[in-house]
Write a protein that holds these residues in place. Structure first.
Motif, PDB file in Angstrom:
ATOM      1  N   TYR A 106      42.820  35.095  39.333  1.00 52.29           N
ATOM      2  CA  TYR A 106      41.569  35.002  38.534  1.00 52.29           C
ATOM      3  C   TYR A 106      40.127  35.782  38.827  1.00 52.29           C
ATOM      4  N   VAL A 107      39.597  35.960  38.064  1.00 51.96           N
ATOM      5  CA  VAL A 107      38.069  36.765  38.169  1.00 51.96           C
ATOM      6  C   VAL A 107      37.148  35.773  38.464  1.00 51.96           C
ATOM      7  N   GLU A 108      36.460  36.148  39.492  1.00 53.14           N
ATOM      8  CA  GLU A 108      35.320  35.291  39.938  1.00 53.14           C
ATOM      9  C   GLU A 108      34.255  35.315  39.172  1.00 53.14           C
ATOM     10  N   SER A 109      33.353  34.220  38.912  1.00 53.53           N
ATOM     11  CA  SER A 109      32.411  34.334  38.029  1.00 53.53           C
ATOM     12  C   SER A 109      31.121  35.499  38.082  1.00 53.53           C
ATOM     13  N   ASP A 110      31.217  35.954  39.377  1.00 49.06           N
ATOM     14  CA  ASP A 110      30.109  37.064  39.796  1.00 49.06           C
ATOM     15  C   ASP A 110      30.917  38.326  39.805  1.00 49.06           C
ATOM     16  N   GLU A 111      32.067  38.579  39.378  1.00 45.94           N
ATOM     17  CA  GLU A 111      32.927  39.656  39.538  1.00 45.94           C
ATOM     18  C   GLU A 111      33.338  40.449  38.381  1.00 45.94           C
ATOM     19  N   GLU A 112      33.192  41.974  38.312  1.00 46.79           N
ATOM     20  CA  GLU A 112      33.623  42.676  37.336  1.00 46.79           C
ATOM     21  C   GLU A 112      34.925  42.690  37.008  1.00 46.79           C
ATOM     22  N   ILE A 113      35.772  42.619  35.927  1.00 46.12           N
ATOM     23  CA  ILE A 113      37.085  42.273  35.812  1.00 46.12           C
ATOM     24  C   ILE A 113      37.806  43.502  36.532  1.00 46.12           C
ATOM     25  N   ALA A 114      37.531  44.651  36.288  1.00 46.86           N
ATOM     26  CA  ALA A 114      38.276  45.798  36.874  1.00 46.86           C
ATOM     27  C   ALA A 114      38.349  45.540  38.488  1.00 46.86           C
ATOM     28  N   HIS A 115      37.486  45.344  39.138  1.00 45.91           N
ATOM     29  CA  HIS A 115      37.378  44.967  40.576  1.00 45.91           C
ATOM     30  C   HIS A 115      38.311  43.909  41.042  1.00 45.91           C
ATOM     31  N   ALA A 116      38.164  42.841  39.920  1.00 46.30           N
ATOM     32  CA  ALA A 116      38.914  41.475  40.403  1.00 46.30           C
ATOM     33  C   ALA A 116      40.410  42.131  40.267  1.00 46.30           C
ATOM     34  N   VAL A 117      40.921  42.697  39.337  1.00 49.02           N
ATOM     35  CA  VAL A 117      41.983  43.120  39.290  1.00 49.02           C
ATOM     36  C   VAL A 117      42.754  43.969  40.619  1.00 49.02           C
ATOM     37  N   GLU A 118      41.681  45.036  40.911  1.00 49.50           N
ATOM     38  CA  GLU A 118      42.000  45.858  42.139  1.00 49.50           C
ATOM     39  C   GLU A 118      42.042  44.960  43.365  1.00 49.50           C
ATOM     40  N   ARG A 119      41.240  43.830  43.580  1.00 50.57           N
ATOM     41  CA  ARG A 119      41.087  42.995  44.650  1.00 50.57           C
ATOM     42  C   ARG A 119      42.456  42.324  44.722  1.00 50.57           C
ATOM     43  N   GLU A 120      42.877  41.554  43.559  1.00 48.29           N
ATOM     44  CA  GLU A 120      44.241  40.715  43.488  1.00 48.29           C
ATOM     45  C   GLU A 120      45.447  41.601  44.060  1.00 48.29           C
ATOM     46  N   VAL A 121      45.454  42.821  43.528  1.00 47.21           N
ATOM     47  CA  VAL A 121      46.600  43.597  43.923  1.00 47.21           C
ATOM     48  C   VAL A 121      46.675  44.010  45.237  1.00 47.21           C
ATOM     49  N   MET A 122      45.316  44.197  46.054  1.00 50.15           N
ATOM     50  CA  MET A 122      45.098  44.446  47.500  1.00 50.15           C
ATOM     51  C   MET A 122      45.848  43.076  48.033  1.00 50.15           C
ATOM     52  N   GLU A 123      45.192  41.786  47.586  1.00 50.05           N
ATOM     53  CA  GLU A 123      45.330  40.668  48.425  1.00 50.05           C
ATOM     54  C   GLU A 123      46.923  40.344  48.342  1.00 50.05           C
ATOM     55  N   GLU A 124      47.258  40.569  47.046  1.00 52.26           N
ATOM     56  CA  GLU A 124      48.739  39.830  46.956  1.00 52.26           C
ATOM     57  C   GLU A 124      49.797  40.803  47.673  1.00 52.26           C
ATOM     58  N   ALA A 125      49.735  42.258  47.261  1.00 54.89           N
ATOM     59  CA  ALA A 125      50.660  43.142  47.659  1.00 54.89           C
ATOM     60  C   ALA A 125      50.207  44.211  48.809  1.00 54.89           C
ATOM     61  N   GLY A 126      49.084  44.304  49.118  1.00 54.30           N
ATOM     62  CA  GLY A 126      48.595  45.242  50.136  1.00 54.30           C
ATOM     63  C   GLY A 126      48.397  46.432  49.672  1.00 54.30           C
ATOM     64  N   ILE A 127      48.323  46.622  48.318  1.00 51.92           N
ATOM     65  CA  ILE A 127      48.320  47.949  47.640  1.00 51.92           C
ATOM     66  C   ILE A 127      46.888  48.325  47.149  1.00 51.92           C
ATOM     67  N   VAL A 128      46.383  49.725  47.318  1.00 44.61           N
ATOM     68  CA  VAL A 128      45.039  49.867  46.828  1.00 44.61           C
ATOM     69  C   VAL A 128      45.642  50.595  45.584  1.00 44.61           C
ATOM     70  N   ALA A 129      44.794  50.086  44.685  1.00 40.42           N
ATOM     71  CA  ALA A 129      45.091  50.888  43.142  1.00 40.42           C
ATOM     72  C   ALA A 129      43.894  50.697  42.397  1.00 40.42           C
ATOM     73  N   LYS A 130      43.607  51.730  41.261  1.00 46.73           N
ATOM     74  CA  LYS A 130      42.621  51.783  40.289  1.00 46.73           C
ATOM     75  C   LYS A 130      43.099  51.470  39.161  1.00 46.73           C
ATOM     76  N   VAL A 131      42.389  50.636  38.140  1.00 43.53           N
ATOM     77  CA  VAL A 131      42.535  50.306  36.824  1.00 43.53           C
ATOM     78  C   VAL A 131      42.654  51.579  36.118  1.00 43.53           C
ATOM     79  N   SER A 132      43.606  51.651  35.295  1.00 38.15           N
ATOM     80  CA  SER A 132      43.907  52.747  34.409  1.00 38.15           C
ATOM     81  C   SER A 132      43.415  52.291  32.985  1.00 38.15           C
ATOM     82  N   ASP A 133      44.302  51.431  32.531  1.00 37.18           N
ATOM     83  CA  ASP A 133      44.230  50.711  30.994  1.00 37.18           C
ATOM     84  C   ASP A 133      44.451  49.634  30.806  1.00 37.18           C
TER      85      ASP A 133
END
Length: 146
Positions: free
Chosen positions: A25-52
């Motif tokens: 989920y995206v927090e109410s004070d969080e930009e969506i791209a950051h939320a996606v990257e955060r969730e991937v780190m939290e769930e899988a330990g992977i640092v990744a950047k949104v492409s498309d």
């Protein structure tokens, strides 16, 4: 990574034990791209950047209806790991390996297939124009014109 997709195995219900793409989920004070990257780190330990963005799904249900946005990410660093609670497995898997895993959520299988079929950057990308730069916290994704 090398033609393989990142999957995590759910450690909580519903669907404990099912394999899926990382999400959350995206927090109410969080930009969506950051939320996606955060969730991937939290769930899988992977640092990744949104492409498309490669897909959108709307799920009607109770108590709320959810909109799922499917992002393709570029791997930056890290090796898959799981926390033993929210996730009980994580790794990069080929389509052949995924076809042998049980159960893999249908939505995740669709998203992986879509990411592999679409040329990189063919989905909607984050608009970097003055319109979005002048509005902090405001994200706009649009179709590329190549």
């Amino acid at each position: 990574r090398n033609g393989k997709a990142l999957l995590v195995q759910r450690g909580i219900n519903p669907n404990r034990g099912a394999w899926q793409i990382p999400g959350g989920y995206v927090e109410s004070d969080e930009e969506i791209a950051h939320a996606v990257e955060r969730e991937v780190m939290e769930e899988a330990g992977i640092v990744a950047k949104v492409s498309d963005v490669i897909g959108v799904r709307h799920a009607v249900g109770t108590p709320t209806a959810n909109v799922y946005v499917v992002f393709r990410l570029d791997l930056v660093s890290g090796e898959p790991r799981f926390d033993g609670e929210e996730t009980i497995g994580a790794g990069f898997y080929s389509l052949e390996e995924i076809s042998q895993m049980d159960p893999v959520q249908g939505f995740s299988s669709w998203a992986i297939q879509r990411a592999l079929e679409l040329p990189k950057g063919a989905g909607m990308t984050l608009d970097q124009s003055e319109l979005t730069r002048s509005r902090p916290g405001w994200n706009l994704f649009g179709v590329n014109h190549r």
